[in-house]
Design a protein around this motif. Structure first.
Motif, PDB file in Angstrom:
ATOM      1  N   LYS A 122       0.815  -1.220   0.000  1.00 27.43           N
ATOM      2  CA  LYS A 122       0.000   0.000   0.000  1.00 27.43           C
ATOM      3  C   LYS A 122       0.851   1.274   0.000  1.00 27.43           C
ATOM      4  O   LYS A 122       0.323   2.373  -0.021  1.00 27.43           O
ATOM      5  N   ALA A 123       2.177   1.128   0.017  1.00 29.33           N
ATOM      6  CA  ALA A 123       3.061   2.288   0.134  1.00 29.33           C
ATOM      7  C   ALA A 123       2.903   3.262  -1.030  1.00 29.33           C
ATOM      8  O   ALA A 123       2.868   4.476  -0.831  1.00 29.33           O
ATOM      9  N   GLY A 124       2.813   2.747  -2.249  1.00 31.03           N
ATOM     10  CA  GLY A 124       2.654   3.618  -3.411  1.00 31.03           C
ATOM     11  C   GLY A 124       1.400   4.466  -3.324  1.00 31.03           C
ATOM     12  O   GLY A 124       1.430   5.679  -3.563  1.00 31.03           O
ATOM     13  N   PHE A 125       0.293   3.827  -2.976  1.00 28.38           N
ATOM     14  CA  PHE A 125      -0.975   4.547  -2.817  1.00 28.38           C
ATOM     15  C   PHE A 125      -0.869   5.606  -1.731  1.00 28.38           C
ATOM     16  O   PHE A 125      -1.300   6.742  -1.909  1.00 28.38           O
ATOM     17  N   LEU A 165      -0.396  11.316   0.140  1.00 28.82           N
ATOM     18  CA  LEU A 165       0.299  12.366   0.883  1.00 28.82           C
ATOM     19  C   LEU A 165       0.815  13.478  -0.027  1.00 28.82           C
ATOM     20  O   LEU A 165       0.794  14.652   0.343  1.00 28.82           O
ATOM     21  N   GLU A 166       1.279  13.106  -1.217  1.00 25.14           N
ATOM     22  CA  GLU A 166       1.809  14.108  -2.143  1.00 25.14           C
ATOM     23  C   GLU A 166       0.728  15.059  -2.637  1.00 25.14           C
ATOM     24  O   GLU A 166       1.031  16.166  -3.085  1.00 25.14           O
ATOM     25  N   GLN A 167      -0.528  14.655  -2.557  1.00 26.08           N
ATOM     26  CA  GLN A 167      -1.641  15.523  -2.967  1.00 26.08           C
ATOM     27  C   GLN A 167      -1.918  16.610  -1.933  1.00 26.08           C
ATOM     28  O   GLN A 167      -2.560  17.607  -2.246  1.00 26.08           O
ATOM     29  N   LEU A 168      -1.438  16.431  -0.730  1.00 24.23           N
ATOM     30  CA  LEU A 168      -1.652  17.419   0.332  1.00 24.23           C
ATOM     31  C   LEU A 168      -0.516  18.434   0.291  1.00 24.23           C
ATOM     32  O   LEU A 168       0.639  18.104   0.533  1.00 24.23           O
ATOM     33  N   VAL A 179       7.030  14.897   2.014  1.00 27.31           N
ATOM     34  CA  VAL A 179       7.324  13.469   2.151  1.00 27.31           C
ATOM     35  C   VAL A 179       8.801  13.237   1.854  1.00 27.31           C
ATOM     36  O   VAL A 179       9.309  13.647   0.807  1.00 27.31           O
ATOM     37  N   LYS A 180       9.484  12.590   2.810  1.00 27.61           N
ATOM     38  CA  LYS A 180      10.885  12.208   2.619  1.00 27.61           C
ATOM     39  C   LYS A 180      11.036  10.755   3.071  1.00 27.61           C
ATOM     40  O   LYS A 180      11.196  10.486   4.258  1.00 27.61           O
ATOM     41  N   PRO A 181      10.951   9.801   2.141  1.00 23.99           N
ATOM     42  CA  PRO A 181      11.107   8.404   2.528  1.00 23.99           C
ATOM     43  C   PRO A 181      12.518   8.133   3.066  1.00 23.99           C
ATOM     44  O   PRO A 181      13.487   8.773   2.660  1.00 23.99           O
ATOM     45  N   PHE A 182      12.616   7.190   4.004  1.00 21.65           N
ATOM     46  CA  PHE A 182      13.901   6.793   4.555  1.00 21.65           C
ATOM     47  C   PHE A 182      14.517   5.701   3.694  1.00 21.65           C
ATOM     48  O   PHE A 182      13.818   4.845   3.157  1.00 21.65           O
ATOM     49  N   SER A 183      15.845   5.701   3.623  1.00 19.34           N
ATOM     50  CA  SER A 183      16.547   4.604   2.956  1.00 19.34           C
ATOM     51  C   SER A 183      16.499   3.388   3.877  1.00 19.34           C
ATOM     52  O   SER A 183      16.300   3.530   5.089  1.00 19.34           O
TER      53      SER A 183
END
Length: 68
Positions: free
Chosen positions: A11-14, A19-22, A27-31
């Motif tokens: 579900k991560a992509g969704f 979140l990007e729509q807000l 958003v900064k994903p962790f490595s």
């Protein structure tokens, strides 16, 4: 304010798209490396808290050095 949120990989992509729509959310994903480090720190803090409560006993620094 900052949050760490765990999302199922499927579900991560969704969730990222949502979140990007807000416009007020960044958003900064962790490595994977950063996730591993954060999990290690979290586990260490939990052990220290348990030791403070007397629920577990931690090894002394001397005993840790002796193991090396």
């Amino acid at each position: 304010m900052k949050f760490i949120i765990e999302v199922d990989d499927q579900k991560a992509g969704f969730f990222l798209e949502l979140l990007e729509q807000l416009k007020f959310v960044k958003v900064k994903p962790f490595s994977p490396y950063k996730v591993e480090i954060l999990e290690g720190i979290k586990q260490a803090v939990e052990q220290v808290n348990l030791a403070k409560e007397g629920k577990i006993k931690l090894k002394s620094a001397v005993s840790l050095l002796d193991e090396l």
